[in-house]
Design a protein around this motif. Sequence first.
Motif, PDB file in Angstrom:
ATOM      1  N   GLY A 157       0.797  -1.265  -0.111  1.00 46.61           N
ATOM      2  CA  GLY A 157       0.184   0.135  -0.214  1.00 46.61           C
ATOM      3  C   GLY A 157       1.168   1.357  -0.450  1.00 46.61           C
ATOM      4  O   GLY A 157       2.145   1.531   0.563  1.00 46.61           O
ATOM      5  N   LEU A 158       0.639   2.370  -1.545  1.00 48.26           N
ATOM      6  CA  LEU A 158       1.327   3.794  -1.126  1.00 48.26           C
ATOM      7  C   LEU A 158       0.164   5.113  -1.401  1.00 48.26           C
ATOM      8  O   LEU A 158      -0.840   4.959  -1.176  1.00 48.26           O
ATOM      9  CB  LEU A 158       1.940   3.546  -2.508  1.00 48.26           C
ATOM     10  N   VAL A 159       0.848   5.718  -0.163  1.00 46.36           N
ATOM     11  CA  VAL A 159      -0.151   7.096  -0.690  1.00 46.36           C
ATOM     12  C   VAL A 159       0.851   7.848  -1.568  1.00 46.36           C
ATOM     13  O   VAL A 159       1.821   7.970  -1.181  1.00 46.36           O
ATOM     14  CB  VAL A 159      -0.266   7.473   0.550  1.00 46.36           C
ATOM     15  N   ALA A 160       0.332   8.778  -3.052  1.00 43.14           N
ATOM     16  CA  ALA A 160       1.311   9.756  -3.105  1.00 43.14           C
ATOM     17  C   ALA A 160       0.186  10.395  -3.687  1.00 43.14           C
ATOM     18  O   ALA A 160      -0.928  10.746  -3.536  1.00 43.14           O
ATOM     19  CB  ALA A 160       1.388   8.781  -4.984  1.00 43.14           C
ATOM     20  N   HIS A 161       1.612  11.597  -3.461  1.00 44.38           N
ATOM     21  CA  HIS A 161       0.707  13.015  -3.226  1.00 44.38           C
ATOM     22  C   HIS A 161       0.934  13.989  -4.476  1.00 44.38           C
ATOM     23  O   HIS A 161       1.875  14.534  -4.239  1.00 44.38           O
ATOM     24  CB  HIS A 161       0.937  13.747  -1.966  1.00 44.38           C
ATOM     25  N   TYR A 162       0.322  14.525  -5.289  1.00 45.73           N
ATOM     26  CA  TYR A 162      -0.124  15.250  -6.221  1.00 45.73           C
ATOM     27  C   TYR A 162       0.373  16.713  -5.537  1.00 45.73           C
ATOM     28  O   TYR A 162      -1.221  17.490  -5.731  1.00 45.73           O
ATOM     29  CB  TYR A 162      -0.160  14.688  -7.853  1.00 45.73           C
ATOM     30  N   GLY A 163       1.309  17.793  -5.522  1.00 50.29           N
ATOM     31  CA  GLY A 163       0.853  19.226  -5.221  1.00 50.29           C
ATOM     32  C   GLY A 163       1.235  20.251  -5.825  1.00 50.29           C
ATOM     33  O   GLY A 163       2.030  21.055  -5.185  1.00 50.29           O
ATOM     34  N   ASP A 164       1.446  20.080  -7.755  1.00 53.26           N
ATOM     35  CA  ASP A 164       2.253  20.819  -7.711  1.00 53.26           C
ATOM     36  C   ASP A 164       1.253  21.989  -8.483  1.00 53.26           C
ATOM     37  O   ASP A 164       0.088  21.857  -8.370  1.00 53.26           O
ATOM     38  CB  ASP A 164       2.163  20.707  -9.874  1.00 53.26           C
ATOM     39  N   ASP A 165       1.731  23.645  -8.307  1.00 54.44           N
ATOM     40  CA  ASP A 165       0.876  24.513  -8.426  1.00 54.44           C
ATOM     41  C   ASP A 165      -0.269  24.234  -9.934  1.00 54.44           C
ATOM     42  O   ASP A 165      -0.799  25.480  -9.717  1.00 54.44           O
ATOM     43  CB  ASP A 165       1.851  26.137  -8.175  1.00 54.44           C
ATOM     44  N   ALA A 166       0.151  24.294 -10.639  1.00 54.76           N
ATOM     45  CA  ALA A 166      -0.089  24.000 -12.115  1.00 54.76           C
ATOM     46  C   ALA A 166      -1.642  23.748 -11.583  1.00 54.76           C
ATOM     47  O   ALA A 166      -2.929  24.175 -12.426  1.00 54.76           O
ATOM     48  CB  ALA A 166       0.241  23.470 -13.283  1.00 54.76           C
ATOM     49  N   HIS A 167      -1.766  22.543 -10.710  1.00 50.38           N
ATOM     50  CA  HIS A 167      -3.198  21.996 -11.083  1.00 50.38           C
ATOM     51  C   HIS A 167      -3.881  21.620  -8.861  1.00 50.38           C
ATOM     52  O   HIS A 167      -2.911  22.504  -8.479  1.00 50.38           O
ATOM     53  CB  HIS A 167      -2.856  19.996 -11.302  1.00 50.38           C
ATOM     54  N   ALA A 168      -4.992  21.639  -9.508  1.00 49.25           N
ATOM     55  CA  ALA A 168      -5.402  21.311  -8.050  1.00 49.25           C
ATOM     56  C   ALA A 168      -4.242  19.766  -7.074  1.00 49.25           C
ATOM     57  O   ALA A 168      -3.888  18.999  -8.039  1.00 49.25           O
ATOM     58  CB  ALA A 168      -6.812  20.842  -7.277  1.00 49.25           C
ATOM     59  N   PRO A 169      -3.863  20.122  -5.498  1.00 47.22           N
ATOM     60  CA  PRO A 169      -3.411  19.224  -4.917  1.00 47.22           C
ATOM     61  C   PRO A 169      -4.717  18.089  -4.578  1.00 47.22           C
ATOM     62  O   PRO A 169      -5.718  17.916  -4.738  1.00 47.22           O
ATOM     63  CB  PRO A 169      -3.611  19.639  -2.954  1.00 47.22           C
ATOM     64  N   PHE A 170      -4.124  16.762  -5.473  1.00 49.61           N
ATOM     65  CA  PHE A 170      -4.458  15.449  -5.381  1.00 49.61           C
ATOM     66  C   PHE A 170      -3.456  14.523  -4.565  1.00 49.61           C
ATOM     67  O   PHE A 170      -2.915  14.258  -4.996  1.00 49.61           O
ATOM     68  CB  PHE A 170      -4.485  15.072  -6.764  1.00 49.61           C
ATOM     69  N   SER A 171      -4.292  13.521  -3.547  1.00 53.08           N
ATOM     70  CA  SER A 171      -3.862  12.760  -2.693  1.00 53.08           C
ATOM     71  C   SER A 171      -4.465  11.056  -3.237  1.00 53.08           C
ATOM     72  O   SER A 171      -5.239  11.255  -3.232  1.00 53.08           O
ATOM     73  CB  SER A 171      -3.338  12.601  -1.518  1.00 53.08           C
ATOM     74  N   VAL A 172      -3.718   9.961  -3.887  1.00 56.39           N
ATOM     75  CA  VAL A 172      -3.997   8.829  -4.114  1.00 56.39           C
ATOM     76  C   VAL A 172      -3.507   7.783  -3.402  1.00 56.39           C
ATOM     77  O   VAL A 172      -2.514   7.731  -2.955  1.00 56.39           O
ATOM     78  CB  VAL A 172      -4.125   8.533  -5.625  1.00 56.39           C
ATOM     79  N   HIS A 173      -4.584   6.772  -2.795  1.00 56.35           N
ATOM     80  CA  HIS A 173      -4.737   5.742  -1.524  1.00 56.35           C
ATOM     81  C   HIS A 173      -4.604   4.959  -2.695  1.00 56.35           C
ATOM     82  O   HIS A 173      -5.300   4.221  -3.421  1.00 56.35           O
ATOM     83  CB  HIS A 173      -4.975   5.911  -0.649  1.00 56.35           C
ATOM     84  N   GLY A 174      -3.123   3.645  -3.132  1.00 57.18           N
ATOM     85  CA  GLY A 174      -3.422   2.560  -3.784  1.00 57.18           C
ATOM     86  C   GLY A 174      -2.046   2.140  -3.833  1.00 57.18           C
ATOM     87  O   GLY A 174      -1.614   2.042  -2.379  1.00 57.18           O
ATOM     88  N   ALA A 175      -2.323   0.571  -4.115  1.00 55.30           N
ATOM     89  CA  ALA A 175      -1.754  -0.328  -4.008  1.00 55.30           C
ATOM     90  C   ALA A 175      -0.696  -0.941  -4.830  1.00 55.30           C
ATOM     91  O   ALA A 175      -1.395  -1.053  -6.216  1.00 55.30           O
ATOM     92  CB  ALA A 175      -2.935  -1.549  -3.501  1.00 55.30           C
ATOM     93  N   VAL A 176       0.187  -1.218  -5.058  1.00 53.28           N
ATOM     94  CA  VAL A 176       1.011  -2.029  -6.088  1.00 53.28           C
ATOM     95  C   VAL A 176       0.912  -3.123  -5.437  1.00 53.28           C
ATOM     96  O   VAL A 176       0.982  -3.822  -5.130  1.00 53.28           O
ATOM     97  CB  VAL A 176       2.036  -0.911  -6.331  1.00 53.28           C
ATOM     98  N   LEU A 177       1.180  -4.338  -7.141  1.00 52.49           N
ATOM     99  CA  LEU A 177       1.164  -5.450  -6.627  1.00 52.49           C
ATOM    100  C   LEU A 177       2.910  -6.306  -7.687  1.00 52.49           C
ATOM    101  O   LEU A 177       2.657  -5.845  -8.897  1.00 52.49           O
ATOM    102  CB  LEU A 177       0.044  -6.042  -7.586  1.00 52.49           C
ATOM    103  N   ALA A 178       3.136  -6.715  -7.091  1.00 51.10           N
ATOM    104  CA  ALA A 178       4.423  -7.355  -7.893  1.00 51.10           C
ATOM    105  C   ALA A 178       4.482  -9.425  -7.585  1.00 51.10           C
ATOM    106  O   ALA A 178       3.775  -9.519  -6.254  1.00 51.10           O
ATOM    107  CB  ALA A 178       5.696  -6.863  -7.235  1.00 51.10           C
ATOM    108  N   GLU A 179       4.525  -9.772  -8.748  1.00 50.36           N
ATOM    109  CA  GLU A 179       4.546 -10.787  -8.599  1.00 50.36           C
ATOM    110  C   GLU A 179       5.966 -12.463  -9.298  1.00 50.36           C
ATOM    111  O   GLU A 179       6.328 -10.818 -10.552  1.00 50.36           O
ATOM    112  CB  GLU A 179       3.037 -11.387  -8.808  1.00 50.36           C
ATOM    113  N   ALA A 180       6.115 -13.050  -8.671  1.00 51.30           N
ATOM    114  CA  ALA A 180       6.389 -13.974  -9.641  1.00 51.30           C
ATOM    115  C   ALA A 180       6.653 -15.427  -9.420  1.00 51.30           C
ATOM    116  O   ALA A 180       6.499 -15.423  -8.452  1.00 51.30           O
ATOM    117  CB  ALA A 180       8.023 -13.544  -9.261  1.00 51.30           C
ATOM    118  N   SER A 181       6.819 -16.106 -10.086  1.00 53.42           N
ATOM    119  CA  SER A 181       7.090 -17.157 -10.410  1.00 53.42           C
ATOM    120  C   SER A 181       8.145 -18.271 -11.100  1.00 53.42           C
ATOM    121  O   SER A 181       8.532 -17.891 -11.880  1.00 53.42           O
ATOM    122  CB  SER A 181       5.513 -17.829 -10.821  1.00 53.42           C
ATOM    123  N   SER A 182       8.140 -19.437 -11.023  1.00 47.53           N
ATOM    124  CA  SER A 182       8.695 -20.596 -11.716  1.00 47.53           C
ATOM    125  C   SER A 182       8.759 -21.774 -11.277  1.00 47.53           C
ATOM    126  O   SER A 182       8.302 -21.941 -10.301  1.00 47.53           O
ATOM    127  CB  SER A 182      10.391 -20.127 -11.099  1.00 47.53           C
TER     128      SER A 182
END
Length: 333
Positions: A157-182
Amino acid sequence: SSARPPAPPRGSCTQHMRLYSTPLATTYHANTASCASLCTLLYAAALLLVPWPLAYAAGGLWLKEASVRERPLVRFSHEVLVEGYGAGVESRFGWSTSFELNDALAHRLRPCELRAWSDDADRDGVPEELHFALSVPLVPEGGGDPLPLHALSVVVGLVAHYGDDAHAPFSVHGAVLAEASSPLPGARWRQTGELQLQRSLPLEAHTEPHRTVCADTPLLGHARSADGLALTVAEAVGLQRAACNETLWLAPHPPLWTPGTAATSFEAELTVRVPAAHVHYRPSTAELLKLAWVQFLALFWPLYWLLSCLLGACIQHGVVATRAHSPLKAKSM
């Protein structure tokens, strides 16, 4: 014979310096209710109105979407889900940071050791990389032979915050998946990937308030299944996050899977790179008008030169009746 003027003394200046000059201009006059006045009125109206439809027909008059290159501020939300599979389905196990899910796993719980840190090379407060080191025990708690691990998936689980002055401040709570098999049992797995923002619509303008996306639903709060083992939680989390208009996802590089069976634990390393990417947003009204005004001027000056030449030709060559007043003609008293 007339007397010649005396020659100027030697060494005197005979040239005069020009200080200022004005051109002679011929003015043209006409009655208010005349064809010449009507042509002048149409000339002024064309200068003000014609550039707008020309700019609109050329395309891009109203900028509906813009982009800015930005690196988000990403932090770890301390939510992790681990799923592993051995030689068969019966040898599956799991572990997470959710107490409810760990209780549901019962005897298939494998407590793992997790270390997380970030790298900020330029010291600007925005990390360029997030690192996760996971140690998965392969020996059961009661003892026995190490479990041959053939597949492993990790949800972070990650939280990313985008706060550049060109656009409205924006935060997203997301989940990244990493997997491997052999097909070969593994002893170590190293995975690197690029963090990406998936968004169906551009961000709002900077005049809009701050907004947080997918913050009400916890990452692992719904992790349950009928048999008490939620080994499909990774799929459920992915579907849940994909239902949001804004979500994070990991663009993985080719994994490095090291085969081996002698180790008592499986070592996994995940590196999440946070690159600077183009973030699309809707420009504000002021930005729209500023860019539209530039396009108006780009068409105004060529049109001004063309119409001015046309109006001058009509007046000078007598296409419309006017009265010319020469500056060299003496004015009557």
